[in-house]
Design a protein around this motif. Structure first.
Motif, PDB file in Angstrom:
ATOM      1  N   UNK A  21      36.333  41.430  40.999  1.00  0.00           N
ATOM      2  CA  UNK A  21      36.366  42.362  39.880  1.00  0.00           C
ATOM      3  C   UNK A  21      36.162  43.757  40.458  1.00  0.00           C
ATOM      4  N   UNK A  22      37.183  44.601  40.288  1.00  0.00           N
ATOM      5  CA  UNK A  22      37.145  45.939  40.880  1.00  0.00           C
ATOM      6  C   UNK A  22      37.198  47.018  39.810  1.00  0.00           C
ATOM      7  N   UNK A  23      36.592  48.138  40.125  1.00  0.00           N
ATOM      8  CA  UNK A  23      36.633  49.316  39.261  1.00  0.00           C
ATOM      9  C   UNK A  23      38.011  49.968  39.377  1.00  0.00           C
ATOM     10  N   UNK A  24      38.330  50.879  38.472  1.00  0.00           N
ATOM     11  CA  UNK A  24      39.632  51.553  38.529  1.00  0.00           C
ATOM     12  C   UNK A  24      39.950  52.236  39.864  1.00  0.00           C
ATOM     13  N   UNK A  25      38.926  52.627  40.608  1.00  0.00           N
ATOM     14  CA  UNK A  25      39.184  53.243  41.918  1.00  0.00           C
ATOM     15  C   UNK A  25      39.435  52.202  43.007  1.00  0.00           C
ATOM     16  N   UNK A  26      39.386  50.921  42.635  1.00  0.00           N
ATOM     17  CA  UNK A  26      39.662  49.838  43.575  1.00  0.00           C
ATOM     18  C   UNK A  26      38.437  49.288  44.271  1.00  0.00           C
ATOM     19  N   UNK A  27      37.274  49.866  44.029  1.00  0.00           N
ATOM     20  CA  UNK A  27      36.048  49.369  44.643  1.00  0.00           C
ATOM     21  C   UNK A  27      35.639  48.055  43.990  1.00  0.00           C
ATOM     22  N   UNK A  28      35.501  47.016  44.802  1.00  0.00           N
ATOM     23  CA  UNK A  28      35.102  45.714  44.276  1.00  0.00           C
ATOM     24  C   UNK A  28      33.640  45.799  43.844  1.00  0.00           C
ATOM     25  N   UNK A  29      33.403  45.523  42.559  1.00  0.00           N
ATOM     26  CA  UNK A  29      32.064  45.579  42.000  1.00  0.00           C
ATOM     27  C   UNK A  29      31.313  44.261  42.177  1.00  0.00           C
ATOM     28  N   UNK A  30      32.052  43.150  42.051  1.00  0.00           N
ATOM     29  CA  UNK A  30      31.464  41.837  42.234  1.00  0.00           C
ATOM     30  C   UNK A  30      32.557  40.806  42.415  1.00  0.00           C
ATOM     31  N   UNK A  31      32.156  39.669  42.944  1.00  0.00           N
ATOM     32  CA  UNK A  31      33.041  38.512  43.053  1.00  0.00           C
ATOM     33  C   UNK A  31      32.386  37.395  42.278  1.00  0.00           C
ATOM     34  N   UNK A  32      33.146  36.826  41.337  1.00  0.00           N
ATOM     35  CA  UNK A  32      32.632  35.733  40.528  1.00  0.00           C
ATOM     36  C   UNK A  32      33.476  34.496  40.780  1.00  0.00           C
ATOM     37  N   UNK A  33      32.884  33.358  40.525  1.00  0.00           N
ATOM     38  CA  UNK A  33      33.604  32.097  40.643  1.00  0.00           C
ATOM     39  C   UNK A  33      34.286  31.797  39.321  1.00  0.00           C
ATOM     40  N   UNK A  34      35.472  31.232  39.387  1.00  0.00           N
ATOM     41  CA  UNK A  34      36.204  30.885  38.164  1.00  0.00           C
ATOM     42  C   UNK A  34      35.491  29.787  37.384  1.00  0.00           C
TER      43      UNK A  34
END
Length: 117
Positions: free
Chosen positions: A103-116
């Motif tokens: 999950x990334x912010x509009x600037x492309x910085x990944x904020x977190x990774x979650x499991x499906x």
């Protein structure tokens, strides 16, 4: 927040593709998924009078329509804090519960990774 330089190059690629789709279409979200053969599918939010799909569900649908049997990873660029439950369900349906969703912010910085799952 994740340092994008620490991401696997293939994960960085799907974040970049998702960000580009969002920007190109002026959409609320952009998404990309990578299937088990390494092919990528990119989409933006679909908002028609008769059809509304999030970017991530659209990318998953494109993968299924192209014959993908599974997913390795997914990315969504959004202003939301995390991926919607319906989006995670779509990724899980094709990729399984352990499929990572970046999950990334509009600037492309990944904020977190979650499991499906």
């Amino acid at each position: 927040m994740t340092d994008n330089s620490a991401l696997d190059p293939e994960d960085r690629k799907i974040v970049t593709l998702a960000r580009s789709a969002r920007a190109r279409n002026g959409a609320p979200e952009g998404a990309a998924v990578r299937d088990d053969t390494g092919r990528t599918y990119v989409a933006a939010t679909v908002e028609l009078p008769s059809l509304r799909l999030s970017a991530l569900r659209t990318a998953v649908a494109m993968a299924v329509a192209s014959g993908a049997k599974s997913l390795e990873a997914a990315a969504v660029v959004t202003e939301a804090e995390t991926a919607a439950p319906e989006d995670l369900a779509a990724v899980r349906d094709l990729g399984g519960a352990g499929t990572p969703v970046l999950v990334a912010a509009p600037d492309g910085t990944v904020q977190l990774t979650v499991s499906a799952g």
